[in-house]
Motif scaffolding. Structure first.
Motif, PDB file in Angstrom:
ATOM      1  N   ALA A   1       0.830  -1.209   0.000  1.00 14.90           N
ATOM      2  CA  ALA A   1       0.000   0.000   0.000  1.00 14.90           C
ATOM      3  C   ALA A   1       0.864   1.258   0.000  1.00 14.90           C
ATOM      4  O   ALA A   1       0.573   2.223  -0.718  1.00 14.90           O
ATOM      5  CB  ALA A   1      -0.933  -0.010   1.213  1.00 14.90           C
ATOM      6  N   VAL A   2       1.937   1.251   0.780  1.00  9.44           N
ATOM      7  CA  VAL A   2       2.832   2.412   0.836  1.00  9.44           C
ATOM      8  C   VAL A   2       3.496   2.629  -0.519  1.00  9.44           C
ATOM      9  O   VAL A   2       3.552   3.746  -1.032  1.00  9.44           O
ATOM     10  CB  VAL A   2       3.888   2.229   1.949  1.00  9.44           C
ATOM     11  CG1 VAL A   2       5.003   3.256   1.832  1.00  9.44           C
ATOM     12  CG2 VAL A   2       3.233   2.328   3.320  1.00  9.44           C
ATOM     13  N   ASN A   3       3.985   1.540  -1.101  1.00 12.08           N
ATOM     14  CA  ASN A   3       4.639   1.649  -2.409  1.00 12.08           C
ATOM     15  C   ASN A   3       3.665   2.118  -3.483  1.00 12.08           C
ATOM     16  O   ASN A   3       4.031   2.907  -4.362  1.00 12.08           O
ATOM     17  CB  ASN A   3       5.273   0.316  -2.804  1.00 12.08           C
ATOM     18  CG  ASN A   3       6.492  -0.002  -1.965  1.00 12.08           C
ATOM     19  OD1 ASN A   3       7.137   0.884  -1.435  1.00 12.08           O
ATOM     20  ND2 ASN A   3       6.798  -1.272  -1.837  1.00 12.08           N
ATOM     21  N   ALA A   4       2.445   1.640  -3.434  1.00 12.93           N
ATOM     22  CA  ALA A   4       1.431   2.062  -4.410  1.00 12.93           C
ATOM     23  C   ALA A   4       1.149   3.557  -4.257  1.00 12.93           C
ATOM     24  O   ALA A   4       0.979   4.272  -5.253  1.00 12.93           O
ATOM     25  CB  ALA A   4       0.152   1.253  -4.234  1.00 12.93           C
ATOM     26  N   GLY A   5       1.105   4.021  -3.024  1.00  8.25           N
ATOM     27  CA  GLY A   5       0.894   5.448  -2.782  1.00  8.25           C
ATOM     28  C   GLY A   5       2.021   6.289  -3.347  1.00  8.25           C
ATOM     29  O   GLY A   5       1.790   7.335  -3.954  1.00  8.25           O
ATOM     30  N   ARG A   6       3.253   5.824  -3.176  1.00 11.38           N
ATOM     31  CA  ARG A   6       4.406   6.558  -3.715  1.00 11.38           C
ATOM     32  C   ARG A   6       4.371   6.575  -5.237  1.00 11.38           C
ATOM     33  O   ARG A   6       4.657   7.589  -5.858  1.00 11.38           O
ATOM     34  CB  ARG A   6       5.711   5.917  -3.238  1.00 11.38           C
ATOM     35  CG  ARG A   6       5.993   6.154  -1.786  1.00 11.38           C
ATOM     36  CD  ARG A   6       7.282   5.508  -1.364  1.00 11.38           C
ATOM     37  NE  ARG A   6       7.484   5.650   0.073  1.00 11.38           N
ATOM     38  CZ  ARG A   6       8.223   4.847   0.803  1.00 11.38           C
ATOM     39  NH1 ARG A   6       8.831   3.821   0.231  1.00 11.38           N
ATOM     40  NH2 ARG A   6       8.356   5.041   2.098  1.00 11.38           N
ATOM     41  N   GLN A   7       4.044   5.428  -5.825  1.00 10.55           N
ATOM     42  CA  GLN A   7       3.986   5.348  -7.277  1.00 10.55           C
ATOM     43  C   GLN A   7       2.898   6.280  -7.811  1.00 10.55           C
ATOM     44  O   GLN A   7       3.090   6.971  -8.800  1.00 10.55           O
ATOM     45  CB  GLN A   7       3.718   3.919  -7.734  1.00 10.55           C
ATOM     46  CG  GLN A   7       3.687   3.780  -9.245  1.00 10.55           C
ATOM     47  CD  GLN A   7       3.520   2.354  -9.702  1.00 10.55           C
ATOM     48  OE1 GLN A   7       3.552   1.435  -8.899  1.00 10.55           O
ATOM     49  NE2 GLN A   7       3.329   2.174 -10.984  1.00 10.55           N
ATOM     50  N   THR A   8       1.757   6.307  -7.127  1.00 13.43           N
ATOM     51  CA  THR A   8       0.661   7.186  -7.545  1.00 13.43           C
ATOM     52  C   THR A   8       1.096   8.647  -7.475  1.00 13.43           C
ATOM     53  O   THR A   8       0.828   9.421  -8.391  1.00 13.43           O
ATOM     54  CB  THR A   8      -0.581   6.952  -6.669  1.00 13.43           C
ATOM     55  OG1 THR A   8      -0.982   5.584  -6.804  1.00 13.43           O
ATOM     56  CG2 THR A   8      -1.724   7.853  -7.075  1.00 13.43           C
TER      57      THR A   8
END
Length: 69
Positions: free
Chosen positions: A26-33
Motif C-alpha cells: 500500500a505504501v509503495n502504491a501510494g508513492r507510485q501514484t
C-alpha cells in the motif's frame, strides 16, 4: 493442547507477515501514484505552454495574412 497453541501462534505469525506485506504494498502504491501524478502534472503544464505558443503563432499568422489582403 500445546499443539493447538502452537498452531494458533503459527497462524498469527503468518497473518502478521501478510499484514506487513500488504502495508508495504500500500505504501509503495501510494508513492507510485504520487510520482505518476507529478509526471502527469508536468506533462499537462508542458502541453498548455505549447498550446499557448501555438495559439500565438496562429494569431500572428492570421494577422499577417489579413494585412496581405
Amino acid at each position: 493442547m500445546a499443539d493447538i497453541k502452537q498452531q494458533i501462534f503459527q497462524e498469527l505469525s503468518a497473518l502478521e507477515e501478510a499484514t506487513g506485506r500488504l502495508r508495504s504494498t500500500a505504501v509503495n502504491a501510494g508513492r507510485q501514484t504520487d510520482l505518476e501524478v507529478a509526471i502527469l502534472t508536468e506533462q499537462v503544464k508542458s502541453l498548455r505552454d505549447k498550446n499557448s505558443r501555438a495559439m500565438d503563432m496562429i494569431d500572428k499568422s492570421i494577422s499577417i495574412l489579413e494585412k496581405l489582403k
